[in-house]
Design a protein around this motif. Sequence first.
Motif, short mmCIF file in Angstrom:
data_model
loop_
_atom_site.label_atom_id
_atom_site.label_comp_id
_atom_site.label_asym_id
_atom_site.label_seq_id
_atom_site.Cartn_x
_atom_site.Cartn_y
_atom_site.Cartn_z
N PRO A 117 0.64 -0.93 -0.21
CA PRO A 117 0.26 -0.05 -0.06
C PRO A 117 0.83 1.14 0.02
O PRO A 117 1.89 1.16 0.30
CB PRO A 117 -0.90 0.01 1.25
N PRO A 118 0.30 2.36 -0.50
CA PRO A 118 1.18 3.68 -0.48
C PRO A 118 1.42 3.88 0.77
O PRO A 118 0.76 3.86 1.88
CB PRO A 118 0.17 4.64 -0.97
N GLY A 119 2.63 4.63 0.97
CA GLY A 119 3.39 4.96 2.30
C GLY A 119 4.12 3.97 3.14
O GLY A 119 4.72 4.59 3.89
N THR A 120 4.21 2.88 2.61
CA THR A 120 5.01 1.91 3.21
C THR A 120 6.52 2.11 2.92
O THR A 120 7.20 1.71 3.80
CB THR A 120 4.59 0.46 3.06
N ALA A 125 10.29 6.56 0.02
CA ALA A 125 11.30 7.15 -0.91
C ALA A 125 10.79 6.31 -2.11
O ALA A 125 11.16 6.94 -3.20
CB ALA A 125 12.72 6.50 -0.34
N ARG A 126 10.39 5.20 -2.15
CA ARG A 126 9.97 4.57 -3.61
C ARG A 126 8.93 5.29 -4.15
O ARG A 126 8.75 5.37 -5.50
CB ARG A 126 9.79 3.09 -3.46
N ASP A 127 7.93 5.61 -3.28
CA ASP A 127 6.67 6.33 -3.73
C ASP A 127 7.34 7.67 -4.50
O ASP A 127 6.80 8.20 -5.47
CB ASP A 127 5.78 6.48 -2.75
N ALA A 128 8.13 8.47 -3.96
CA ALA A 128 8.52 9.65 -4.20
C ALA A 128 9.25 9.55 -5.48
O ALA A 128 9.15 10.35 -6.32
CB ALA A 128 9.35 10.39 -3.31
N LEU A 129 10.09 8.63 -5.66
CA LEU A 129 10.79 8.48 -6.91
C LEU A 129 9.86 7.86 -8.11
O LEU A 129 9.93 8.47 -9.21
CB LEU A 129 11.46 7.27 -6.81
N LYS A 130 8.93 7.23 -7.88
CA LYS A 130 7.79 6.92 -8.82
C LYS A 130 7.01 8.20 -9.18
O LYS A 130 6.68 8.30 -10.62
CB LYS A 130 6.90 5.66 -8.44
N LEU A 131 6.67 8.84 -8.41
CA LEU A 131 6.02 9.92 -8.65
C LEU A 131 6.72 11.01 -9.40
O LEU A 131 6.33 11.65 -10.49
CB LEU A 131 5.50 10.67 -7.23
N ALA A 132 7.99 11.12 -9.08
CA ALA A 132 8.74 11.95 -9.77
C ALA A 132 9.15 11.43 -11.23
O ALA A 132 9.06 12.62 -12.33
CB ALA A 132 10.25 12.16 -9.05
N PHE A 133 9.23 10.59 -11.50
CA PHE A 133 9.56 9.93 -12.77
C PHE A 133 8.24 9.96 -13.66
O PHE A 133 8.29 10.27 -14.67
CB PHE A 133 9.62 8.27 -12.55
N TYR A 134 6.79 9.79 -13.00
CA TYR A 134 5.66 9.90 -13.52
C TYR A 134 5.41 11.40 -14.15
O TYR A 134 5.21 11.78 -15.07
CB TYR A 134 4.57 9.40 -12.81
N ARG A 135 5.79 12.26 -13.34
CA ARG A 135 5.50 13.82 -13.53
C ARG A 135 6.55 14.23 -14.59
O ARG A 135 6.26 15.02 -15.42
CB ARG A 135 5.88 14.58 -12.22
N SER A 136 7.75 13.67 -14.41
CA SER A 136 8.76 13.97 -15.45
C SER A 136 8.45 13.61 -17.00
O SER A 136 8.39 14.27 -18.02
CB SER A 136 10.14 13.54 -15.03
#
Length: 66
Positions: free
Chosen positions: A11-14, A17-28
């Motif tokens: 689930p999100p939040g566990t 760091a990985r969630d932030a990396l995936k979000l940064a990749f998606y946004r870029s």
Amino acid sequence: MLRGIGLPQPPPGTQPARDALKLAFYRSVTTAIRPLRASLKMRRALRRIALGKRRELLSEGGVRRA
């Protein structure tokens, strides 16, 4: 998406760091693609690259273009 093919996903939040990396990749990626999708000529060119020149989408009249 991973759950749909039978791979469990935490689930999100566990793993913040990985969630932030995936979000940064998606946004870029979406930021880079957005201007390309706005141009009709570029959309047609990308469609030809992705689907091949002969697989042009149907025209408005329903007739397949070759």
